[in-house]
Design a protein around this motif. Structure first.
Motif, PDB file in Angstrom:
ATOM      1  N   PRO A 112       0.838  -1.202   0.000  1.00 13.27           N
ATOM      2  CA  PRO A 112       0.000   0.000   0.000  1.00 13.27           C
ATOM      3  C   PRO A 112       0.872   1.252   0.000  1.00 13.27           C
ATOM      4  N   SER A 113       0.442   2.252  -0.742  1.00 15.31           N
ATOM      5  CA  SER A 113       1.245   3.479  -0.824  1.00 15.31           C
ATOM      6  C   SER A 113       1.248   4.188   0.526  1.00 15.31           C
ATOM      7  N   SER A 114       2.228   5.045   0.672  1.00 16.93           N
ATOM      8  CA  SER A 114       2.364   5.761   1.939  1.00 16.93           C
ATOM      9  C   SER A 114       2.390   7.267   1.690  1.00 16.93           C
ATOM     10  N   ALA A 124      -0.022   4.909   5.788  1.00 22.64           N
ATOM     11  CA  ALA A 124      -1.001   4.153   4.992  1.00 22.64           C
ATOM     12  C   ALA A 124      -2.431   4.351   5.485  1.00 22.64           C
ATOM     13  N   LEU A 125      -2.620   5.321   6.333  1.00 27.51           N
ATOM     14  CA  LEU A 125      -3.924   5.498   6.989  1.00 27.51           C
ATOM     15  C   LEU A 125      -5.082   5.624   5.989  1.00 27.51           C
ATOM     16  N   GLY A 166       5.139   2.298   7.468  1.00 23.67           N
ATOM     17  CA  GLY A 166       4.917   2.724   8.842  1.00 23.67           C
ATOM     18  C   GLY A 166       4.076   3.981   8.893  1.00 23.67           C
ATOM     19  N   MET A 167       3.573   4.256  10.058  1.00 27.52           N
ATOM     20  CA  MET A 167       2.771   5.470  10.215  1.00 27.52           C
ATOM     21  C   MET A 167       3.324   6.338  11.320  1.00 27.52           C
ATOM     22  N   GLY A 211       5.797   8.271  11.473  1.00 25.82           N
ATOM     23  CA  GLY A 211       7.242   8.189  11.657  1.00 25.82           C
ATOM     24  C   GLY A 211       7.742   6.816  12.059  1.00 25.82           C
ATOM     25  N   ALA A 212       6.839   5.884  12.275  1.00 24.46           N
ATOM     26  CA  ALA A 212       7.267   4.532  12.661  1.00 24.46           C
ATOM     27  C   ALA A 212       7.795   3.794  11.432  1.00 24.46           C
ATOM     28  N   PRO A 213       8.754   2.884  11.626  1.00 27.18           N
ATOM     29  CA  PRO A 213       9.293   2.152  10.482  1.00 27.18           C
ATOM     30  C   PRO A 213       8.282   1.181   9.873  1.00 27.18           C
ATOM     31  N   SER A 214       8.632   0.648   8.725  1.00 22.47           N
ATOM     32  CA  SER A 214       7.725  -0.238   8.002  1.00 22.47           C
ATOM     33  C   SER A 214       8.043  -1.696   8.316  1.00 22.47           C
ATOM     34  N   LEU A 215       7.171  -2.575   7.852  1.00 22.99           N
ATOM     35  CA  LEU A 215       7.502  -3.994   7.989  1.00 22.99           C
ATOM     36  C   LEU A 215       7.210  -4.739   6.706  1.00 22.99           C
TER      37      LEU A 215
END
Ligand code: HEM
Length: 510
Positions: free
Chosen positions: A49-51, A57-58, A91-92, A94-98
Motif C-alpha cells: 500500500p502506498s504511503s 497508509a492510513l 509505517g505510520m 514516523g514509525a518504520p515499516s515492515l
C-alpha cells in the motif's frame, strides 16, 4: 480521520501496521554492495500500500480504501490479492515499516537463518516495565523473562529452562492431574448448564478458568480451585484472569499501535505499568503459596515437578518462569479450545468419529490430535509470527535490510489451497491420511502452518498446551454432544485472535 480504523494485521509478538517505534531506521543500515545484492530490487520497489507523508497508509483504511473495514484474515487476503507474496506495509507517524510474507519458502529462509539468536519483537512495554520502570536491582543484565528478553540474556534463560520444561518425562508427570482438572471442569459445565444445555454466563470466562487451573498445576504444582462455585469476583484467580486479558489488550495498544508512551507517560502507559505491577504482585502471591506448600511436602526425586526443578536451579528463574507460564498459558489455551468445539459442533460426523475413537479406549488417539490441529489451522489463536532480521536478506528478489521486522502470515498460508486442498473445510483426516491421498498434509510446505512458532524460540509451552487440550477435549466429547446454532463463530483481534460471543453452543449429555 479515525485512528480506530487502523486495525492490526496480526499480533502476539506478531504483527501490526503501526508499531515500529524501536526498530532502527531502515535507511541507516549499511548496504552490502556485492554483485548479487546490486541486482536485487530495492526496498522502495517492494509492492505494498502506498504511503503518504506523516499519515503513512492510513488513507487505505478510509471509505473506498483497499483495507476499509477489514481486519484479520480478510485484511491479509486483500493485501495478498493486491500485492502478491511479499508486501511492504508502510509505517505510520514516523514509525518504520515492515515486510509481510505470504511465501512459505521465504518464511523458512528467514526463520532458519535467524535460528541462532532469534529476536521476536513485541511486548516492549512489558520489557520496559521489567527492565527500566522497576529498576529493582539496578542490574541492566538481569534476566527478566522469555517473553521480554533478547540476545544473550534470552539464550541463557532459555537454555536453563529448556531441559526442565521441554523434558517429555516431566511433561508426562502432569497427564493424570490435567485429566483430573478436565473431569472437574466437566462437572462444573454440567452444573452451570441451563435447561437448554447452554452454559450460563460467558463461555470464554469458563474456558479461562479451565486454562488457568490447568496451567496452575504445571507452573505452581498444585490446584488453584478455579472451579469453586463460590469464587468471588475479586478472588486472586479471577483477578489474574482479568489482568492477563487486560495486559494482552493494553500491550496491544502500546506495543502494536501508534503511541507516544516512549516520549511521555500517556494514560494507557500509566494503566499498563499499574497492570504489570498488579500482575507481578498476584504472581508473587501464587508463587509464595506454591513454595510454602512445597516446603511442607517431601517429594521423591522422580516426582519433582517443574517449579521444584526450577527452584533447584535458581529461585529468580523459577519465579520468572512461573509468571511467564501463567501469562502465556491462559488466553492462548482458552481461545484455542472454543474454535475446536465450534468445528466439531458444525461437523457432527467428525465429532462422532472422534467419540468412537475415544470410546475405543485405545492408547493411541490420532484423530483427537488431528481434530485439534485442524481447528488450529483454520482459526489460530496466534495469527502469525515475526522476527527482526539480524542481517540483510534476498527475499523473492528484493533486498531486505538488516533490522527489518519480517512477519509471517501463517494464518493466511495455512488456508491456501496450494498447501491444503479444500482449505475452508474442517477435515481432520488430512493430518492422518497416507501419502498417496491428495489431502495428505505433507504435501503442504512445512512452514505454511506454524501455530507454535519455530525453532529455538518456538513456544516453550507447546507440549503442555497440547496435553491440556487433548485431556480436556477428550473428556468433553466423551461426555457431551456439542451443537452450535446461529451465525458462524467469529474472531476479533487484539494481541491474540480472540473468539467472540455469542457462544451458541449446547452441550447435551451423550
Ligand atoms: C494453544 C496454545 C498456544 C499457542 C498457539 C502458542 C503459540 C506460541 C507462539 C506462536 C509463540 C512464539 C514462538 C516463536 O517466536 O517462534 C509462543 C511463545 C511462547 N509461549 Fe506459547 N502458545 C500456546 C500456549 C502456551 C502455554 C500453555 C504456555 C505456557 C506453558 C506458553 C508459553 C510460551 C512462552 C513462555 C513463549 C515465549 C518463548 C520464547 O520466546 O522463548 N504458550 N507461543
Amino acid at each position: 480521520m479515525q485512528t480506530s480504523k487502523i486495525r492490526p494485521v496480526f499480533k502476539y509478538a506478531v504483527i501490526n501496521f503501526n508499531w515500529f517505534r524501536f526498530v532502527s531506521n531502515v535507511n541507516n543500515i549499511a548496504v552490502n554492495t556485492s554483485e548479487t545484492t546490486r541486482q536485487l530490487k530495492s526496498w522502495e520497489e517492494i509492492p505494498g500500500p502506498s504511503s503518504l507523508p506523516i499519515i503513512g497508509a492510513l488513507h487505505h483504511f478510509l471509505p473506498n480504501g483497499l483495507l476499509y473495514r477489514s481486519e484479520g484474515f480478510e485484511m491479509l487476503e486483500r493485501l495478498y490479492k493486491a500485492f502478491g507474496p511479499i508486501v511492504k506495509l508502510p509505517g505510520m507517524f514516523g514509525a518504520p515499516s515492515l515486510v509481510l510474507l505470504f511465501d512459505a519458502e521465504s518464511m523458512a529462509h528467514v526463520l532458519r537463518s535467524e535460528n541462532w539468536m532469534p529476536k521476536r519483537p513485541g511486548f516492549q512495554s512489558l520489557e520496559h516495565y521489567r527492565k527500566e520502570y522497576k529498576k529493582s536491582d539496578g542490574n541492566p543484565d538481569r534476566i527478566t523473562g522469555l517473553v521480554t528478553d533478547h540476545g544473550e540474556q534470552w539464550k541463557k534463560l532459555r537454555s536453563m529452562v529448556n531441559p526442565v520444561i521441554l523434558q517429555p518425562k516431566t511433561i508426562k508427570l502432569y497427564s493424570t492431574i490435567l485429566d483430573e482438572v478436565a473431569v472437574d471442569m466437566i462437572e462444573r459445565m454440567r452444573s452451570i448448564r441451563d435447561e437448554n444445555n447452554m452454559i450460563r454466563g460467558d463461555l470464554s470466562e469458563e474456558m479461562n478458568l479451565w486454562a488457568l487451573e490447568s496451567i496452575g498445576v504445571v507452573a505452581l504444582g498444585g490446584r488453584l480451585n478455579c472451579f469453586d462455585p463460590n469464587l468471588p469476583a475479586d478472588s486472586p484467580v479471577k483477578k489474574l484472569i482479568q489482568i492477563v486479558h487486560d495486559i494482552f489488550n493494553t500491550a496491544n495498544k502500546l506495543d502494536f499501535q501508534p503511541s507516544l508512551w516512549r516520549y511521555y507517560p500517556t494514560k494507557t502507559y500509566k494503566r499498563a505499568m499499574k497492570l504489570y505491577e498488579e500482575q507481578e504482585n498476584l504472581n508473587r502471591y501464587f508463587i509464595k503459596n506454591a513454595m510454602d506448600k512445597l516446603q511442607s511436602k517431601k517429594s521423591s526425586e522422580n516426582e519433582k515437578g517443574i517449579l521444584e526443578k526450577l527452584l533447584e536451579i535458581d529461585e529468580h528463574v523459577a519465579i520468572l518462569m512461573a509468571s511467564d507460564l501463567l501469562f502465556a498459558g491462559v488466553d492462548t489455551a482458552a481461545h484455542t479450545i472454543i474454535p475446536i468445539f465450534y468445528f466439531l459442533a458444525t461437523n457432527p460426523e467428525k465429532q462422532n468419529k472422534l467419540r468412537d475413537e475415544l470410546l475405543s479406549k485405545s492408547d493411541k488417539r490420532p484423530y483427537l490430535k488431528a481434530c485439534i490441529k485442524e481447528a488450529m489451522r483454520m482459526m489460530p489463536v496466534v495469527a502469525g509470527n515475526m522476527r527482526e532480521t539480524s542481517k540483510e536478506y534476498n527475499l523473492l528478489g528484493y533486498k531486505i535490510p538488516k533490522q527489518t521486522y519480517v512477519t509471517f502470515a501463517h494464518q493466511y498460508t495455512s488456508m491456501m489451497d496450494s498447501h491444503y486442498p479444500r482449505p475452508r473445510e474442517y477435515i481432520p483426516e488430512r493430518w492422518i491420511v497416507d501419502k498417496d491421498d491428495p489431502l495428505y498434509h505433507g504435501n503442504a510446505h512445512p512452514f505454511a502452518f506454524s501455530p507454535f512458532g519455530f525453532g529455538v524460540r518456538g513456544c516453550i509451552g507447546r507440549r503442555i498446551a497440547e496435553l491440556e487440550l487433548e485431556a480436556f477435549l477428550a473428556r468433553v466429547v466423551q461426555n457431551f454432544h456439542i451443537e452450535w446454532f446461529g451465525e458462524p463463530l467469529k474472531q476479533y483481534q487484539s494481541s491474540l485472535n480472540y473468539v467472540k460471543g455469542p457462544f451458541n453452543f449446547t452441550f447435551k449429555d451423550v
